[in-house]
Scaffold this active site. Structure first.
Site, PDB file in Angstrom:
ATOM      1  N   GLU A  23       3.601  63.263  85.688  1.00 10.04           N
ATOM      2  CA  GLU A  23       4.188  63.632  87.409  1.00 10.04           C
ATOM      3  C   GLU A  23       2.843  63.129  88.480  1.00 10.04           C
ATOM      4  O   GLU A  23       1.970  62.246  88.267  1.00 10.04           O
ATOM      5  CB  GLU A  23       2.510  64.605  86.598  1.00 10.04           C
ATOM      6  CG  GLU A  23       3.420  65.405  85.166  1.00 10.04           C
ATOM      7  CD  GLU A  23       2.136  66.264  84.713  1.00 10.04           C
ATOM      8  OE1 GLU A  23       1.375  67.303  84.538  1.00 10.04           O
ATOM      9  OE2 GLU A  23       1.740  65.498  83.976  1.00 10.04           O
ATOM     10  N   LYS A  25       0.437  63.651  91.281  1.00 10.91           N
ATOM     11  CA  LYS A  25      -1.397  63.905  91.616  1.00 10.91           C
ATOM     12  C   LYS A  25      -1.557  64.180  92.867  1.00 10.91           C
ATOM     13  O   LYS A  25      -1.191  63.910  93.711  1.00 10.91           O
ATOM     14  CB  LYS A  25      -2.465  62.464  91.511  1.00 10.91           C
ATOM     15  CG  LYS A  25      -3.584  62.999  91.044  1.00 10.91           C
ATOM     16  CD  LYS A  25      -4.214  61.312  90.546  1.00 10.91           C
ATOM     17  CE  LYS A  25      -5.687  62.295  90.118  1.00 10.91           C
ATOM     18  NZ  LYS A  25      -6.592  62.678  91.458  1.00 10.91           N
ATOM     19  N   ASP A  59      -3.211  66.741  96.317  1.00 17.25           N
ATOM     20  CA  ASP A  59      -5.015  66.151  96.434  1.00 17.25           C
ATOM     21  C   ASP A  59      -5.360  67.612  96.763  1.00 17.25           C
ATOM     22  O   ASP A  59      -4.832  67.827  97.889  1.00 17.25           O
ATOM     23  CB  ASP A  59      -4.220  65.211  98.000  1.00 17.25           C
ATOM     24  CG  ASP A  59      -5.792  64.226  97.890  1.00 17.25           C
ATOM     25  OD1 ASP A  59      -6.330  64.077  97.174  1.00 17.25           O
ATOM     26  OD2 ASP A  59      -5.131  63.701  99.341  1.00 17.25           O
ATOM     27  N   TYR A 105      -1.745  70.870  85.054  1.00 16.94           N
ATOM     28  CA  TYR A 105      -1.090  70.402  84.759  1.00 16.94           C
ATOM     29  C   TYR A 105      -1.841  69.861  83.062  1.00 16.94           C
ATOM     30  O   TYR A 105      -1.695  68.550  82.816  1.00 16.94           O
ATOM     31  CB  TYR A 105      -1.793  68.250  85.494  1.00 16.94           C
ATOM     32  CG  TYR A 105      -3.572  69.060  85.982  1.00 16.94           C
ATOM     33  CD1 TYR A 105      -4.153  68.707  84.601  1.00 16.94           C
ATOM     34  CD2 TYR A 105      -3.733  68.996  86.676  1.00 16.94           C
ATOM     35  CE1 TYR A 105      -5.558  68.130  85.137  1.00 16.94           C
ATOM     36  CE2 TYR A 105      -5.095  68.594  87.108  1.00 16.94           C
ATOM     37  CZ  TYR A 105      -6.104  68.595  86.258  1.00 16.94           C
ATOM     38  OH  TYR A 105      -7.312  68.503  86.490  1.00 16.94           O
ATOM     39  N   LYS A 107      -2.287  55.546  91.909  1.00 19.32           N
ATOM     40  CA  LYS A 107      -2.347  55.602  93.150  1.00 19.32           C
ATOM     41  C   LYS A 107      -2.140  55.082  94.289  1.00 19.32           C
ATOM     42  O   LYS A 107      -1.518  53.754  94.060  1.00 19.32           O
ATOM     43  CB  LYS A 107      -4.324  54.930  93.443  1.00 19.32           C
ATOM     44  CG  LYS A 107      -5.453  55.373  92.480  1.00 19.32           C
ATOM     45  CD  LYS A 107      -5.103  57.179  92.223  1.00 19.32           C
ATOM     46  CE  LYS A 107      -6.129  58.101  93.522  1.00 19.32           C
ATOM     47  NZ  LYS A 107      -7.586  57.902  93.976  1.00 19.32           N
ATOM     48  N   CYS A 128      -7.857  56.270 138.708  1.00 20.29           N
ATOM     49  CA  CYS A 128      -6.591  56.393 138.006  1.00 20.29           C
ATOM     50  C   CYS A 128      -7.147  54.640 137.222  1.00 20.29           C
ATOM     51  O   CYS A 128      -7.105  53.626 138.393  1.00 20.29           O
ATOM     52  CB  CYS A 128      -5.670  56.243 138.415  1.00 20.29           C
ATOM     53  SG  CYS A 128      -4.219  55.437 137.759  1.00 20.29           S
ATOM     54  N   CYS A 140      -3.924  52.388 139.499  1.00 20.43           N
ATOM     55  CA  CYS A 140      -3.458  52.807 140.865  1.00 20.43           C
ATOM     56  C   CYS A 140      -4.852  53.025 141.616  1.00 20.43           C
ATOM     57  O   CYS A 140      -4.921  52.565 142.591  1.00 20.43           O
ATOM     58  CB  CYS A 140      -2.679  53.541 141.247  1.00 20.43           C
ATOM     59  SG  CYS A 140      -3.135  55.427 140.921  1.00 20.43           S
ATOM     60  N   CYS A 167      -4.859  61.684 136.867  1.00 17.38           N
ATOM     61  CA  CYS A 167      -4.558  60.877 138.370  1.00 17.38           C
ATOM     62  C   CYS A 167      -3.455  61.515 139.895  1.00 17.38           C
ATOM     63  O   CYS A 167      -2.229  62.122 139.487  1.00 17.38           O
ATOM     64  CB  CYS A 167      -3.748  59.984 137.656  1.00 17.38           C
ATOM     65  SG  CYS A 167      -3.445  58.505 139.369  1.00 17.38           S
ATOM     66  N   CYS A 216       1.484  55.516 142.252  1.00 19.34           N
ATOM     67  CA  CYS A 216       0.602  54.799 140.584  1.00 19.34           C
ATOM     68  C   CYS A 216       2.281  53.947 139.669  1.00 19.34           C
ATOM     69  O   CYS A 216       3.031  55.036 139.309  1.00 19.34           O
ATOM     70  CB  CYS A 216      -0.364  56.197 139.708  1.00 19.34           C
ATOM     71  SG  CYS A 216      -0.329  55.865 138.690  1.00 19.34           S
TER      72      CYS A 216
HETATM   73  O1  I6G Z   1      -6.778  65.160  88.183  1.00 17.13           O
HETATM   74  C1  I6G Z   1      -5.631  65.427  87.204  1.00 17.13           C
HETATM   75  C2  I6G Z   1      -4.680  65.010  88.427  1.00 17.13           C
HETATM   76  C3  I6G Z   1      -3.358  65.146  87.624  1.00 17.13           C
HETATM   77  C4  I6G Z   1      -6.183  64.450  86.343  1.00 17.13           C
HETATM   78  C5  I6G Z   1      -4.508  64.998  85.440  1.00 17.13           C
HETATM   79  C6  I6G Z   1      -3.502  65.592  85.957  1.00 17.13           C
HETATM   80  O2  I6G Z   1      -2.453  64.862  85.463  1.00 17.13           O
HETATM   81  C7  I6G Z   1      -1.078  64.987  86.056  1.00 17.13           C
HETATM   82  N1  I6G Z   1      -4.547  64.983  84.381  1.00 17.13           N
HETATM   83  C8  I6G Z   1      -6.457  65.071  83.977  1.00 17.13           C
HETATM   84  C9  I6G Z   1      -6.011  64.710  81.554  1.00 17.13           C
HETATM   85  C10 I6G Z   1      -7.107  64.733  83.851  1.00 17.13           C
HETATM   86  N2  I6G Z   1      -7.282  65.300  85.505  1.00 17.13           N
HETATM   87  C11 I6G Z   1      -8.470  64.804  83.487  1.00 17.13           C
END
Ligand code: I6G
Length: 785
Positions: free
Chosen positions: A121, A123, A125, A233, A321, A415, A418, A445, A451
């Site tokens: 999956e 992750k 943000d 998740y 990551k 400027c 020029c 300018c 210029c």
């Molecule tokens: O922070 C997380 C993002 C995504 C997760 C995670 C996750 O699974 C797609 N799964 C676990 C088990 C944990 N943090 C602790």
């Protein structure tokens, strides 16, 4: 059950189903407008029957009264964190530990060995949250906090559109805690920042901060207004298990109405995990949300149990990551770049830093307002962000790290290219009949084509495809021509000679001849193309087209007063002033003259557009004068009372008192007591007339014109002119042009396709002209077509 009760239940069920299709399945089955209709029907019914409102109704996502603080929540099962992998080697090491931990046969030298099944999956943000469902009803939402204790954000999570307030279907455990990420999509983030900026509010550095800031609001009504989304998740505490695998768990959660990732996949062994990582990485910029990696989990729940935990991390999961989109670095200096229109833009020179795999040494700062908004000083430690193809940006200053010798960022007085003076631009605003000037964010300018920086950019723009379309002149070639002193203005392109070009870098005989031919070919541009090519600040292709279409000659465009330009669609005072001052500039005028002398033949329509000609009114002209305390209403009253501009100018304030309240009447008199106001008013009027524009009161003064007192009707299509143009021509001869035929009609002009109006004219025995006869008639009155 009453009829209202039944309908409320029906509507809730229907809306819940549509929410599920939209947010979870990504397969909406009705248009948004239909959803809104059902939603409003439910809202109205609930308003009429407040006793029937329940907390799980889809209408109950609007937020409630603000809290003074969040209460604390203890997580029955700690919310853990994940171990991280940054390199392929870390991932292989993780897989090796899993294989070993499960006592599976390890791979030999040739790689053969047991393959563990992993779920994959992205992750997201965002912010980790826990949602607690009791008997299928959402009873609590909490932040992760330190993993053991979080904050109760129940009222806030209820406002997140794709979090079900009640689960779908049946069979869920009595206690079901789901975990996932609350996040903001890239588009939602851009929209939110744009609204915040417009409202003078605080903007967010990235979607994650925007999601966190929105979710942790004590006033849940603010949370409700933010575009937050949830993606599930995993599980927390559950009173009964319901699947054997992680993917099985997620699929069941999806069936109960919880959103899970659209990118969820099963991988057989580490090699497929690495493929998944590469595939998502390649699509990272195109995904609608930001991600910082992908998460792999051993799919079998029995295997997860066997592997267990180490410290506060599961041994059965890892986050692989991606390179971070934000990094810290130092602001070494701020330099100023000069653009095509002379805008002097601050650019951050940075201590080089790798951001998402690319070394960044410069970042855009947009304008001095942005520098002030960031509170930026030279020497500061700053957060740099590089997302997708976007130019790197400074998103935040780490003020705690500001050194004692940090210096303020100052706009240069001259400027950097020029040496001409640098001026702050002015914004022109108009409200309640007043024109006010305020300081703009842009500095410029004043050197224009003198210029070097502006000259190069101006030529690059002038020759570009959508402008004069001169092929064979790239940026590098333009720079050479300018640096060699061969081109000092766009007009110099038209006197370039073969022997001056040949031998320059990239110009052999053939390419030199081709360039000269392309320059010669560009000599007959349309008016819109030419206006666009001039590079007038704030005049893009659309505005150039409007100017060309409405005014129809370069001469009129050059002469037009700002107040006259504001008659054009979408041209405000600010743009009008830009256009006017561009053509007032002696240098610009000289360049245009030279262009014409050197053979440029601009293709123009010549005839003022009918809709533009007819757009002037006396009250409009009075309004455009911006007489203090006189708005459009007052202007109309003056026009109605006096009929002509001269009449208004000459009127005594006591006469004006008959049309306006005393204060306004005195203001008008005081305004016209200033000779330059009278001169401005009369010059606007004179220009409108010279352009062929006229207004109602004059249209009424038709006595003496050849068609005075006659009513004409236009029908069918005309080939040589539009019906609007024909109407203006008839009106200029004193005729009234009506939409329908009656016994009072004097004459009907009928083009091809004329139907019932022509039939009626024949029936009544009226005079009928076809287009040729009409054109001949106009000719007799000295009106050309
Ligand atoms: O922070 C997380 C993002 C995504 C997760 C995670 C996750 O699974 C797609 N799964 C676990 C088990 C944990 N943090 C602790």
């Amino acid at each position: 059950m009453t009829a209202a009760q039944t309908r409320i239940l029906e509507l809730r069920a229907e809306l819940d189903e549509h929410n599920y299709r939209y947010h979870v399945l990504d397969e909406p089955s009705i248009p948004d407008a239909e959803y809104d209709r059902l939603f409003h029907e439910l809202k109205a019914l609930e308003a009429a029957h407040p006793d029937l409102v329940t907390s799980d109704s889809p209408t109950q996502r609007v937020g409630s009264t603000a809290l003074s603080a969040f209460t604390q929540v203890r997580h029955e099962m700690p919310m853990l964190s994940l171990g991280n992998a940054f390199e392929e080697a870390d991932m292989r090491e993780f897989d090796r530990r899993v294989v070993e931990g499960l006592d599976l046969p390890a791979g030999d030298l040739f790689g053969a060995g047991a393959e563990v099944q992993y779920s994959c999956e992205p992750k997201l943000d965002g912010l980790a949250v826990s949602l607690l469902y009791q008997d299928g009803v959402l009873v609590r939402g909490a932040t992760r906090g330190d993993g053991t204790t979080g904050e109760d954000i129940s009222v806030n999570v209820r406002t997140v559109r794709n979090i079900p307030l009640k689960l779908k279907g049946s069979g869920w455990p009595a206690t079901l805690e789901v975990r996932g990420e609350v996040y903001m999509s890239k588009a939602g983030f851009e929209r939110l920042n744009a609204t915040q900026l417009e409202a003078g509010g605080k903007t967010f550095a990235n979607p994650r901060n925007a999601a966190a800031g929105s979710l942790r609001q004590l006033d849940s009504k603010i949370t409700a207004s933010r575009p937050l989304e949830f993606c599930c998740y995993g599980l927390g505490q559950v009173s009964a298990e319901f699947a054997d695998t992680h993917i099985g768990n997620l699929q069941q959660l999806k069936a109960w109405g919880l959103p899970i990732s659209h990118e969820l996949k099963l991988a057989n062994g580490i090699a497929q995990c690495l493929d998944y990582y590469r595939d998502i990485g390649a699509r990272r910029d195109a995904l609608p949300y930001e991600i910082d990696g992908v998460v792999f989990k051993v799919n079998s729940l029995a295997a997860q149990r066997e592997l267990g935990f180490r410290a506060r991390e599961p041994r059965w999961a890892i986050a692989h990551k991606f390179p971070a989109l934000e990094e810290l670095t130092e602001l070494l200096d701020v330099e100023f770049q000069v653009g095509r229109t002379g805008a002097v833009t601050p650019v951050a020179r940075l201590k080089p830093v790798k951001v998402a795999g690319v070394t960044v040494a410069n970042a855009t700062l947009h304008n001095m307002d942005e520098v002030a908004r960031l509170g930026l000083m030279i020497g500061d430690t700053v957060i740099i962000r590089r997302a997708g193809d976007v130019i790197p940006q400074v998103v935040q200053v780490v003020t705690e790290r500001r050194p004692a010798d940090a210096r303020p960022v100052q706009i240069p007085e001259c400027c950097p290219v020029c040496g001409s003076h640098v001026e702050r631009t002015q914004l022109v605003k108009r409200s309640k009949g007043r024109e006010t000037f305020s300081e703009g964010a842009v500095y410029r300018c004043v050197g224009r084509l003198a210029c070097g920086a502006q000259l190069k950019q101006a030529i690059i723009h002038f020759v570009s495809r959508r402008a004069m379309d001169i092929e064979g002149l790239g940026e590098k070639s333009v720079e050479q021509l300018v640096d060699e002193g061969l081109v000092r203005s766009p007009a110099d392109l038209y006197i370039l000679r073969f022997e001056q070009i040949v031998g320059l870098e990239g110009f052999a005989e053939l390419s030199s001849n081709n360039l000269l031919a392309a320059i010669a070919d560009s000599k007959r541009p349309g008016l819109a193309r030419f206006i666009y090519a001039l590079g007038i600040p704030d005049v893009g292709e659309e505005t150039a087209k409007v100017l060309a279409r409405s005014l129809a000659s370069l001469e009129r465009v050059q002469q037009a007063l700002p107040q006259v330009l504001t008659y054009l669609p979408d041209v405000g005072l600010e743009v009008a002033h830009e256009i006017h001052s561009f053509f007032e500039d002696a240098h610009n005028r000289a360049v245009i003259e030279q262009l014409l002398e050197r053979g440029l033949q601009i293709q123009e329509q010549g005839e003022l557009a009918a809709e533009f000609a007819a757009s002037a009114t006396l009250d409009g002209v009075i309004d455009k004068l911006n007489i203090p305390s006189v708005g459009p209403g007052g202007a109309k009253k003056l026009a109605d009372k006096f009929g002509t501009l001269q009449g208004v100018i000459d009127a005594d304030w006591l006469d004006m008192r008959q049309a306006l309240p005393e204060k306004q009447a005195k203001a008008v008199r005081a305004f016209f007591d200033e000779p330059h106001h009278v001169a401005l008013a009369l010059s606007i009027e004179a220009q409108l007339k010279a352009f062929g524009m006229h207004w109602e009161s004059e249209k009424k003064q038709v006595e003496g014109l050849p068609l005075a007192g006659q009513t004409w009707v236009l029908t069918g299509s005309l080939e040589l002119m539009s019906r609007d143009v024909a109407k203006v021509k008839l009106e200029s001869l004193g005729a009234k042009v009506a939409g329908s035929v009656s016994a009072k009609t004097h004459c009907v002009v009928a083009g091809p396709g004329a139907g019932s109006k022509l039939a009626k004219a024949n029936e009544l025995g009226l005079k009928v002209l076809d287009e040729a006869a009409f054109v001949a008639f106009l000719g007799q009155h000295n009106i050309a077509v």
